[in-house]
Scaffold this motif. Structure first.
Motif, PDB file in Angstrom:
ATOM      1  N   PRO A  81       0.820  -1.218   0.000  1.00 55.28           N
ATOM      2  CA  PRO A  81       0.000   0.000   0.000  1.00 55.28           C
ATOM      3  C   PRO A  81       0.851   1.264   0.000  1.00 55.28           C
ATOM      4  CG  PRO A  81       0.144  -0.879   2.209  1.00 55.28           C
ATOM      5  CD  PRO A  81       0.914  -1.831   1.329  1.00 55.28           C
ATOM      6  N   GLU A  82       0.200   2.365  -0.306  1.00 54.99           N
ATOM      7  CA  GLU A  82       0.882   3.666  -0.272  1.00 54.99           C
ATOM      8  C   GLU A  82       1.276   4.024   1.162  1.00 54.99           C
ATOM      9  OE1 GLU A  82       0.068   8.331  -1.543  1.00 54.99           O
ATOM     10  OE2 GLU A  82      -1.533   6.854  -1.712  1.00 54.99           O
ATOM     11  N   THR A  83       0.388   3.747   2.106  1.00 53.23           N
ATOM     12  CA  THR A  83       0.645   4.043   3.519  1.00 53.23           C
ATOM     13  C   THR A  83       0.944   2.740   4.252  1.00 53.23           C
ATOM     14  OG1 THR A  83      -0.886   5.917   3.442  1.00 53.23           O
ATOM     15  CG2 THR A  83      -0.292   5.069   5.618  1.00 53.23           C
ATOM     16  N   PRO A  84       2.117   2.595   4.853  1.00 50.90           N
ATOM     17  CA  PRO A  84       2.461   1.339   5.541  1.00 50.90           C
ATOM     18  C   PRO A  84       1.591   1.119   6.784  1.00 50.90           C
ATOM     19  CG  PRO A  84       4.402   2.742   5.198  1.00 50.90           C
ATOM     20  CD  PRO A  84       3.207   3.578   4.905  1.00 50.90           C
ATOM     21  N   TYR A  85       1.136  -0.120   6.950  1.00 52.03           N
ATOM     22  CA  TYR A  85       0.369  -0.497   8.139  1.00 52.03           C
ATOM     23  C   TYR A  85       1.141  -1.598   8.867  1.00 52.03           C
ATOM     24  CZ  TYR A  85      -3.425   1.932   5.745  1.00 52.03           C
ATOM     25  OH  TYR A  85      -4.185   2.872   5.092  1.00 52.03           O
ATOM     26  N   LEU A  86       1.673  -1.282  10.044  1.00 50.75           N
ATOM     27  CA  LEU A  86       2.471  -2.236  10.797  1.00 50.75           C
ATOM     28  C   LEU A  86       1.907  -2.414  12.203  1.00 50.75           C
ATOM     29  CD1 LEU A  86       6.059  -1.006   9.812  1.00 50.75           C
ATOM     30  CD2 LEU A  86       4.708  -2.800   8.724  1.00 50.75           C
ATOM     31  N   TYR A  87       2.225  -3.573  12.812  1.00 50.79           N
ATOM     32  CA  TYR A  87       1.823  -3.846  14.189  1.00 50.79           C
ATOM     33  C   TYR A  87       2.868  -3.248  15.138  1.00 50.79           C
ATOM     34  CZ  TYR A  87      -1.300  -7.280  12.050  1.00 50.79           C
ATOM     35  OH  TYR A  87      -2.264  -7.890  11.296  1.00 50.79           O
ATOM     36  N   LEU A 117      16.254 -10.603   1.940  1.00 54.53           N
ATOM     37  CA  LEU A 117      15.495  -9.370   1.738  1.00 54.53           C
ATOM     38  C   LEU A 117      15.975  -8.260   2.676  1.00 54.53           C
ATOM     39  CD1 LEU A 117      11.945 -10.921   1.283  1.00 54.53           C
ATOM     40  CD2 LEU A 117      13.158  -9.542  -0.417  1.00 54.53           C
ATOM     41  N   MET A 118      16.253  -8.599   3.930  1.00 58.30           N
ATOM     42  CA  MET A 118      16.741  -7.575   4.870  1.00 58.30           C
ATOM     43  C   MET A 118      18.085  -7.013   4.426  1.00 58.30           C
ATOM     44  SD  MET A 118      15.556  -8.735   8.722  1.00 58.30           S
ATOM     45  CE  MET A 118      16.178 -10.421   8.650  1.00 58.30           C
ATOM     46  N   GLU A 119      18.926  -7.865   3.864  1.00 57.73           N
ATOM     47  CA  GLU A 119      20.214  -7.390   3.365  1.00 57.73           C
ATOM     48  C   GLU A 119      20.025  -6.505   2.137  1.00 57.73           C
ATOM     49  OE1 GLU A 119      24.480  -9.195   1.742  1.00 57.73           O
ATOM     50  OE2 GLU A 119      23.036 -10.513   2.732  1.00 57.73           O
ATOM     51  N   THR A 120      19.159  -6.933   1.225  1.00 59.21           N
ATOM     52  CA  THR A 120      18.910  -6.164  -0.003  1.00 59.21           C
ATOM     53  C   THR A 120      18.388  -4.769   0.307  1.00 59.21           C
ATOM     54  OG1 THR A 120      18.460  -8.172  -1.288  1.00 59.21           O
ATOM     55  CG2 THR A 120      17.562  -6.103  -2.141  1.00 59.21           C
ATOM     56  N   PHE A 121      17.478  -4.678   1.267  1.00 66.28           N
ATOM     57  CA  PHE A 121      16.848  -3.391   1.587  1.00 66.28           C
ATOM     58  C   PHE A 121      17.518  -2.678   2.771  1.00 66.28           C
ATOM     59  CE2 PHE A 121      13.632  -5.394  -1.022  1.00 66.28           C
ATOM     60  CZ  PHE A 121      13.200  -4.335  -1.807  1.00 66.28           C
ATOM     61  N   SER A 132       7.921   1.858  15.832  1.00 63.89           N
ATOM     62  CA  SER A 132       7.946   3.221  16.381  1.00 63.89           C
ATOM     63  C   SER A 132       9.289   3.901  16.151  1.00 63.89           C
ATOM     64  CB  SER A 132       7.624   3.200  17.879  1.00 63.89           C
ATOM     65  OG  SER A 132       8.584   2.416  18.583  1.00 63.89           O
ATOM     66  N   THR A 133      10.333   3.114  15.896  1.00 64.56           N
ATOM     67  CA  THR A 133      11.667   3.677  15.677  1.00 64.56           C
ATOM     68  C   THR A 133      11.975   3.879  14.190  1.00 64.56           C
ATOM     69  OG1 THR A 133      12.727   1.494  15.584  1.00 64.56           O
ATOM     70  CG2 THR A 133      12.486   2.510  17.755  1.00 64.56           C
ATOM     71  N   PHE A 134      11.039   3.493  13.320  1.00 65.02           N
ATOM     72  CA  PHE A 134      11.288   3.541  11.874  1.00 65.02           C
ATOM     73  C   PHE A 134      10.826   4.855  11.254  1.00 65.02           C
ATOM     74  CE2 PHE A 134      10.791  -1.376  11.385  1.00 65.02           C
ATOM     75  CZ  PHE A 134      12.027  -1.546  11.996  1.00 65.02           C
ATOM     76  N   SER A 135      11.551   5.301  10.248  1.00 66.15           N
ATOM     77  CA  SER A 135      11.074   6.396   9.393  1.00 66.15           C
ATOM     78  C   SER A 135       9.984   5.861   8.470  1.00 66.15           C
ATOM     79  CB  SER A 135      12.229   6.947   8.564  1.00 66.15           C
ATOM     80  OG  SER A 135      12.658   5.955   7.626  1.00 66.15           O
ATOM     81  N   LYS A 136       9.306   6.765   7.741  1.00 63.70           N
ATOM     82  CA  LYS A 136       8.268   6.312   6.796  1.00 63.70           C
ATOM     83  C   LYS A 136       8.865   5.396   5.737  1.00 63.70           C
ATOM     84  CE  LYS A 136       4.599   7.768   3.626  1.00 63.70           C
ATOM     85  NZ  LYS A 136       4.910   6.743   2.630  1.00 63.70           N
ATOM     86  N   GLY A 137      10.038   5.750   5.247  1.00 59.13           N
ATOM     87  CA  GLY A 137      10.686   4.920   4.236  1.00 59.13           C
ATOM     88  C   GLY A 137      11.021   3.533   4.758  1.00 59.13           C
ATOM     89  N   MET A 138      11.453   3.455   6.012  1.00 57.14           N
ATOM     90  CA  MET A 138      11.773   2.158   6.617  1.00 57.14           C
ATOM     91  C   MET A 138      10.514   1.324   6.809  1.00 57.14           C
ATOM     92  SD  MET A 138      14.610   3.552   9.320  1.00 57.14           S
ATOM     93  CE  MET A 138      15.028   2.019  10.131  1.00 57.14           C
ATOM     94  N   ARG A 139       9.418   1.972   7.217  1.00 56.12           N
ATOM     95  CA  ARG A 139       8.151   1.241   7.363  1.00 56.12           C
ATOM     96  C   ARG A 139       7.681   0.721   6.000  1.00 56.12           C
ATOM     97  NH1 ARG A 139       7.048   5.598  10.919  1.00 56.12           N
ATOM     98  NH2 ARG A 139       5.699   6.605   9.370  1.00 56.12           N
ATOM     99  N   GLN A 140       7.890   1.528   4.972  1.00 59.13           N
ATOM    100  CA  GLN A 140       7.518   1.087   3.621  1.00 59.13           C
ATOM    101  C   GLN A 140       8.352  -0.120   3.197  1.00 59.13           C
ATOM    102  OE1 GLN A 140       4.979   1.700   2.096  1.00 59.13           O
ATOM    103  NE2 GLN A 140       5.165   2.175  -0.064  1.00 59.13           N
ATOM    104  N   VAL A 162       7.073   6.651  -2.594  1.00 60.48           N
ATOM    105  CA  VAL A 162       7.066   7.786  -1.673  1.00 60.48           C
ATOM    106  C   VAL A 162       7.850   7.434  -0.410  1.00 60.48           C
ATOM    107  CG1 VAL A 162       5.638   9.346  -0.310  1.00 60.48           C
ATOM    108  CG2 VAL A 162       4.828   8.540  -2.544  1.00 60.48           C
ATOM    109  N   GLY A 163       8.876   8.238  -0.107  1.00 62.20           N
ATOM    110  CA  GLY A 163       9.651   8.043   1.108  1.00 62.20           C
ATOM    111  C   GLY A 163      10.825   7.096   0.980  1.00 62.20           C
ATOM    112  N   LEU A 164      10.930   6.387  -0.155  1.00 61.40           N
ATOM    113  CA  LEU A 164      12.034   5.437  -0.322  1.00 61.40           C
ATOM    114  C   LEU A 164      13.294   6.150  -0.807  1.00 61.40           C
ATOM    115  CD1 LEU A 164      10.405   2.323  -2.049  1.00 61.40           C
ATOM    116  CD2 LEU A 164      10.956   2.634   0.370  1.00 61.40           C
ATOM    117  N   ASP A 165      14.441   5.695  -0.331  1.00 58.26           N
ATOM    118  CA  ASP A 165      15.702   6.229  -0.824  1.00 58.26           C
ATOM    119  C   ASP A 165      16.007   5.613  -2.194  1.00 58.26           C
ATOM    120  OD1 ASP A 165      17.462   3.710  -0.440  1.00 58.26           O
ATOM    121  OD2 ASP A 165      16.612   4.010   1.553  1.00 58.26           O
ATOM    122  N   PRO A 166      16.914   6.215  -2.980  1.00 54.88           N
ATOM    123  CA  PRO A 166      17.183   5.727  -4.345  1.00 54.88           C
ATOM    124  C   PRO A 166      17.596   4.262  -4.413  1.00 54.88           C
ATOM    125  CG  PRO A 166      18.124   7.913  -4.045  1.00 54.88           C
ATOM    126  CD  PRO A 166      17.626   7.476  -2.698  1.00 54.88           C
TER     127      PRO A 166
END
Length: 244
Positions: A81-87, A117-121, A132-140, A162-166
């Protein structure tokens, strides 16, 4: 294959947002859904996912509707989604583990994919962090990793950049191409037309809830009479002139 036939719907039956939409997404194909804000892109996606029920029309994937086979339908689909939804009470790694459990992915296979995947991103160091410690880009990125962990038959992506680094954008696009080559059908909604033109196979341009133009670049150029037009130029033409 995703098939949308004469889809009409919205949030209130008396006030449809989208009208008589018909398009399809084949395996090994990226179809880009394009339009101005409020054109009906997200509403269309919510209908495909089953968040909204159509007033009219049908949505099929592999010949099945969500109402006929809800569990089977959903297990084939991943959604970014455009807006990340996390627990808030789950760490990054626990989000991935929960996704693997929900989709019945074997633990051994899931763990290898999660590490990759964690290494790639660039999120390995944050594996045990909470949202709660993540930026919007990290949540995405968490939403993106969960979607790619599934390795779906159909991937639906709504404004993912939106919010992702290059580097994250590059990794996202690279993984989408890999999924496509493996036979996945991909529906991508985006305002970034240069990226859509580069990676998309076909395009559906919405205007005020209706399809104003659709097809591959050659077909849309022929329909509009703009032989050398870019996707950006075709989009501007359709928004100003209406249907070809």
């Amino acid at each position: 294959m995703l098939e949308v036939h004469q889809l009409t719907g919205g949030y209130f039956p008396q006030q449809p947002v989208i009208h008589d939409l018909s398009f399809h997404v084949q395996p090994k194909e990226i179809v880009c859904l394009i339009g101005l804000n409020g054109a009906g892109k997200s509403t269309t996606i919510k209908h495909i996912l089953g968040f909204l029920r159509p007033t009219k029309g049908t949505i099929l994937f592999d010949g099945q509707t969500q109402l006929d086979h809800p569990e089977s339908f959903r297990k084939k689909i991943a959604y970014i989604p455009e807006t990340p939804y996390l627990y808030p009470e789950l760490t990054l790694k626990e989000h991935l583990q929960l996704t693997a459990m929900a989709y019945g992915i074997k633990k051994k296979h899931a763990e290898g994919r999660m590490e990759e995947l964690m290494e790639t991103f660039q999120m390995t160091r944050q594996a045990d962090w909470y949202p709660s410690t993540f930026s919007k880009g990290m949540r995405q990125k968490v939403m993106i990793m969960c979607a790619f962990l599934i390795q779906p038959r159909l991937l639906i992506v709504d404004e993912p950049f939106v919010g992702l680094d290059p580097l994250a954008i590059h990794s996202l696009l690279e993984h989408m191409v890999q999924l496509k080559e493996q036979g996945c059908s991909i529906l991508l909604s985006t305002h970034v037309l240069a990226t859509a033109e580069k990676y998309g196979d076909r395009f559906v341009i919405l205007k005020e809830g209706r399809i104003a133009l659709q097809g591959d670049m050659a077909s849309m150029r022929q329909q509009t009479g703009l032989d050398q037009a870019s996707l950006d130029q075709l989009f501007v033409h359709v928004m100003k002139e209406g249907r070809p």
